[in-house]
Scaffold this motif. Sequence first.
Motif, PDB file in Angstrom:
ATOM      1  N   SER A 167       5.460  -4.008 -15.934  1.00 53.31           N
ATOM      2  CA  SER A 167       5.298  -4.338 -14.725  1.00 53.31           C
ATOM      3  C   SER A 167       3.918  -4.800 -14.382  1.00 53.31           C
ATOM      4  O   SER A 167       3.790  -5.746 -13.407  1.00 53.31           O
ATOM      5  CB  SER A 167       5.527  -2.807 -13.962  1.00 53.31           C
ATOM      6  OG  SER A 167       6.687  -2.614 -14.202  1.00 53.31           O
ATOM      7  N   SER A 168       2.982  -4.249 -15.024  1.00 53.21           N
ATOM      8  CA  SER A 168       1.531  -4.746 -14.834  1.00 53.21           C
ATOM      9  C   SER A 168       1.317  -6.238 -15.146  1.00 53.21           C
ATOM     10  O   SER A 168       0.749  -6.983 -14.528  1.00 53.21           O
ATOM     11  CB  SER A 168       0.405  -3.955 -15.541  1.00 53.21           C
ATOM     12  OG  SER A 168       0.473  -2.600 -15.370  1.00 53.21           O
ATOM     13  N   ILE A 169       2.051  -6.753 -16.120  1.00 46.44           N
ATOM     14  CA  ILE A 169       2.141  -8.189 -16.404  1.00 46.44           C
ATOM     15  C   ILE A 169       2.619  -8.934 -15.429  1.00 46.44           C
ATOM     16  O   ILE A 169       2.029  -9.946 -15.031  1.00 46.44           O
ATOM     17  CB  ILE A 169       2.703  -8.310 -17.934  1.00 46.44           C
ATOM     18  CG1 ILE A 169       1.878  -7.794 -18.967  1.00 46.44           C
ATOM     19  CG2 ILE A 169       2.811  -9.779 -18.251  1.00 46.44           C
ATOM     20  CD1 ILE A 169       2.424  -7.586 -20.374  1.00 46.44           C
ATOM     21  N   LEU A 170       3.842  -8.732 -15.038  1.00 47.58           N
ATOM     22  CA  LEU A 170       4.422  -9.146 -13.919  1.00 47.58           C
ATOM     23  C   LEU A 170       3.595  -9.271 -12.640  1.00 47.58           C
ATOM     24  O   LEU A 170       3.470 -10.379 -12.047  1.00 47.58           O
ATOM     25  CB  LEU A 170       5.858  -8.620 -13.668  1.00 47.58           C
ATOM     26  CG  LEU A 170       6.614  -9.186 -12.673  1.00 47.58           C
ATOM     27  CD1 LEU A 170       7.004 -10.709 -12.887  1.00 47.58           C
ATOM     28  CD2 LEU A 170       7.955  -8.575 -12.463  1.00 47.58           C
ATOM     29  N   HIS A 171       3.016  -8.042 -12.250  1.00 48.54           N
ATOM     30  CA  HIS A 171       2.059  -7.954 -10.952  1.00 48.54           C
ATOM     31  C   HIS A 171       1.087  -9.190 -11.547  1.00 48.54           C
ATOM     32  O   HIS A 171       0.628  -9.935 -10.284  1.00 48.54           O
ATOM     33  CB  HIS A 171       1.442  -6.733 -11.063  1.00 48.54           C
ATOM     34  CG  HIS A 171       2.109  -5.757 -10.604  1.00 48.54           C
ATOM     35  ND1 HIS A 171       3.258  -5.894  -9.581  1.00 48.54           N
ATOM     36  CD2 HIS A 171       2.269  -4.322 -10.860  1.00 48.54           C
ATOM     37  CE1 HIS A 171       3.943  -4.437  -9.628  1.00 48.54           C
ATOM     38  NE2 HIS A 171       3.470  -3.790 -10.307  1.00 48.54           N
ATOM     39  N   GLU A 172       0.396  -9.294 -12.539  1.00 49.86           N
ATOM     40  CA  GLU A 172      -0.822 -10.256 -12.722  1.00 49.86           C
ATOM     41  C   GLU A 172      -0.209 -11.453 -12.467  1.00 49.86           C
ATOM     42  O   GLU A 172      -0.918 -12.386 -12.083  1.00 49.86           O
ATOM     43  CB  GLU A 172      -1.248 -10.132 -14.095  1.00 49.86           C
ATOM     44  CG  GLU A 172      -2.286 -11.057 -14.511  1.00 49.86           C
ATOM     45  CD  GLU A 172      -3.119 -10.845 -15.502  1.00 49.86           C
ATOM     46  OE1 GLU A 172      -3.622 -11.802 -16.199  1.00 49.86           O
ATOM     47  OE2 GLU A 172      -3.218  -9.560 -16.205  1.00 49.86           O
ATOM     48  N   ALA A 225      -0.685  -5.432  -5.622  1.00 49.56           N
ATOM     49  CA  ALA A 225      -0.814  -5.667  -6.999  1.00 49.56           C
ATOM     50  C   ALA A 225      -2.145  -5.520  -7.419  1.00 49.56           C
ATOM     51  O   ALA A 225      -2.289  -5.071  -8.490  1.00 49.56           O
ATOM     52  CB  ALA A 225      -0.209  -7.036  -7.160  1.00 49.56           C
ATOM     53  N   SER A 226      -3.135  -6.233  -6.683  1.00 52.60           N
ATOM     54  CA  SER A 226      -4.476  -6.036  -7.206  1.00 52.60           C
ATOM     55  C   SER A 226      -4.892  -4.640  -7.607  1.00 52.60           C
ATOM     56  O   SER A 226      -5.707  -4.422  -8.112  1.00 52.60           O
ATOM     57  CB  SER A 226      -5.294  -7.006  -6.044  1.00 52.60           C
ATOM     58  OG  SER A 226      -6.598  -6.801  -6.430  1.00 52.60           O
ATOM     59  N   ASP A 227      -4.710  -4.060  -6.578  1.00 53.13           N
ATOM     60  CA  ASP A 227      -4.976  -2.369  -6.661  1.00 53.13           C
ATOM     61  C   ASP A 227      -4.435  -1.743  -8.037  1.00 53.13           C
ATOM     62  O   ASP A 227      -5.138  -1.020  -8.548  1.00 53.13           O
ATOM     63  CB  ASP A 227      -4.735  -1.811  -5.156  1.00 53.13           C
ATOM     64  CG  ASP A 227      -5.508  -2.045  -4.044  1.00 53.13           C
ATOM     65  OD1 ASP A 227      -6.776  -2.641  -4.230  1.00 53.13           O
ATOM     66  OD2 ASP A 227      -5.262  -1.852  -2.900  1.00 53.13           O
ATOM     67  N   LEU A 228      -3.174  -1.906  -8.020  1.00 51.63           N
ATOM     68  CA  LEU A 228      -2.549  -1.358  -9.257  1.00 51.63           C
ATOM     69  C   LEU A 228      -3.170  -1.811 -10.226  1.00 51.63           C
ATOM     70  O   LEU A 228      -3.182  -1.130 -11.122  1.00 51.63           O
ATOM     71  CB  LEU A 228      -0.907  -1.951  -9.112  1.00 51.63           C
ATOM     72  CG  LEU A 228      -0.388  -1.325  -7.743  1.00 51.63           C
ATOM     73  CD1 LEU A 228       1.380  -1.662  -7.904  1.00 51.63           C
ATOM     74  CD2 LEU A 228       0.127   0.593  -8.121  1.00 51.63           C
ATOM     75  N   LEU A 229      -3.458  -2.974 -10.487  1.00 55.82           N
ATOM     76  CA  LEU A 229      -4.142  -3.739 -11.920  1.00 55.82           C
ATOM     77  C   LEU A 229      -5.571  -2.856 -12.059  1.00 55.82           C
ATOM     78  O   LEU A 229      -6.060  -2.873 -13.142  1.00 55.82           O
ATOM     79  CB  LEU A 229      -4.160  -5.058 -11.770  1.00 55.82           C
ATOM     80  CG  LEU A 229      -2.938  -5.952 -11.923  1.00 55.82           C
ATOM     81  CD1 LEU A 229      -2.927  -7.123 -11.444  1.00 55.82           C
ATOM     82  CD2 LEU A 229      -2.103  -5.606 -13.208  1.00 55.82           C
ATOM     83  N   LYS A 230      -5.964  -2.808 -11.102  1.00 59.24           N
ATOM     84  CA  LYS A 230      -7.527  -1.943 -11.003  1.00 59.24           C
ATOM     85  C   LYS A 230      -7.345  -0.599 -11.462  1.00 59.24           C
ATOM     86  O   LYS A 230      -8.006  -0.076 -12.416  1.00 59.24           O
ATOM     87  CB  LYS A 230      -8.304  -1.985  -9.725  1.00 59.24           C
ATOM     88  CG  LYS A 230      -8.598  -3.245  -9.113  1.00 59.24           C
ATOM     89  CD  LYS A 230      -9.243  -3.002  -7.854  1.00 59.24           C
ATOM     90  CE  LYS A 230      -9.675  -4.515  -7.123  1.00 59.24           C
ATOM     91  NZ  LYS A 230     -10.005  -4.246  -5.703  1.00 59.24           N
ATOM     92  N   VAL A 231      -6.030   0.018 -11.154  1.00 60.16           N
ATOM     93  CA  VAL A 231      -5.924   1.486 -11.815  1.00 60.16           C
ATOM     94  C   VAL A 231      -5.437   1.388 -13.185  1.00 60.16           C
ATOM     95  O   VAL A 231      -6.025   2.004 -13.987  1.00 60.16           O
ATOM     96  CB  VAL A 231      -4.726   2.124 -10.916  1.00 60.16           C
ATOM     97  CG1 VAL A 231      -4.311   3.431 -11.443  1.00 60.16           C
ATOM     98  CG2 VAL A 231      -5.073   2.284  -9.655  1.00 60.16           C
TER      99      VAL A 231
END
Length: 294
Positions: free
Chosen positions: A195-200, A30-36
């Motif tokens: 999806s990004s909001i949920l990851h965060e 999740a951290s890596d996806l948010l960096k992208v």
Amino acid sequence: MIQTADTAPSYDAAQLIARPMFWEALKGEASDLLKVHAVAPEVVHYLADIRHWILIHMAIALHFERKIDPAAPPLTPKKLLTELAGTGIASRNTVQSFLRELLRIKLTEPPKTGTLRQHATEVSAKSEKLMFVYIDIHLRALDMVDGGGRSALFNRTPTLLHKLQPAFARKICLNPAWYNPPAMVNCFTNSVSGSSILHEMVLSTQSDEPDGDGRFWLGTVSTAGLAARYHVSDAHISRILIKAQQIGGIGWENERRRGACWLSTTLRDAYLLWQAEKLAALSSAFNRGVSATA
């Protein structure tokens, strides 16, 4: 240990969740996806809608299959719609609009020759690079689960992407557990940047264990902050949060969404299972891809 098709385990979702390092692997992913997302916000916020995510993965799968076999059909709206028949995720108009948007954000480009049929498009080098990064992020997560070396092999053999990604796309994009997740997950994923909001939010949980009421506390959640990070309006974020609150996925310690925010055990467990479906599909696709390129 360097993974091969003989040594890399394939998992189902339940097996992954049972692994001791799964939660840590998921937090890293999740951290890596948010960096992208932070590096390529215009692209990622659009593809963080589950329907668009499925469409781009299947489009790139068709691209790689044609790259391997030039006789394979080109990427057209009709072909993409046919591949996703039965999922109900997109209409012909949705697919046509989606492909036009990919052209605008340079994830596709017009055919380089006049030999392809009318309405065909080609996936761009930009898309290939983003997909390589995306797959590598998830291979690293699988490696964290079991100490494997999938990512190292993938980076040494970049053409593995051409076989691995189509196998992954065809397995996950047609899986109802992925494209039609539980309502608590779906209220996030069925929207731009969702999806990004949920990851965060999951990544923000302050403890790996719930409190006595089955809640994972996140601290303060700022609607304006989320809107700014994910390039959407405050109203868009509010609609997502209100819907999630109405079905018991999230809540606040005070009325009117004030004070610390919490995530329910039900939402967290649904998120874990949803993500496990994706990683399980990739674990199988990795082995198929390695076998096909051996």
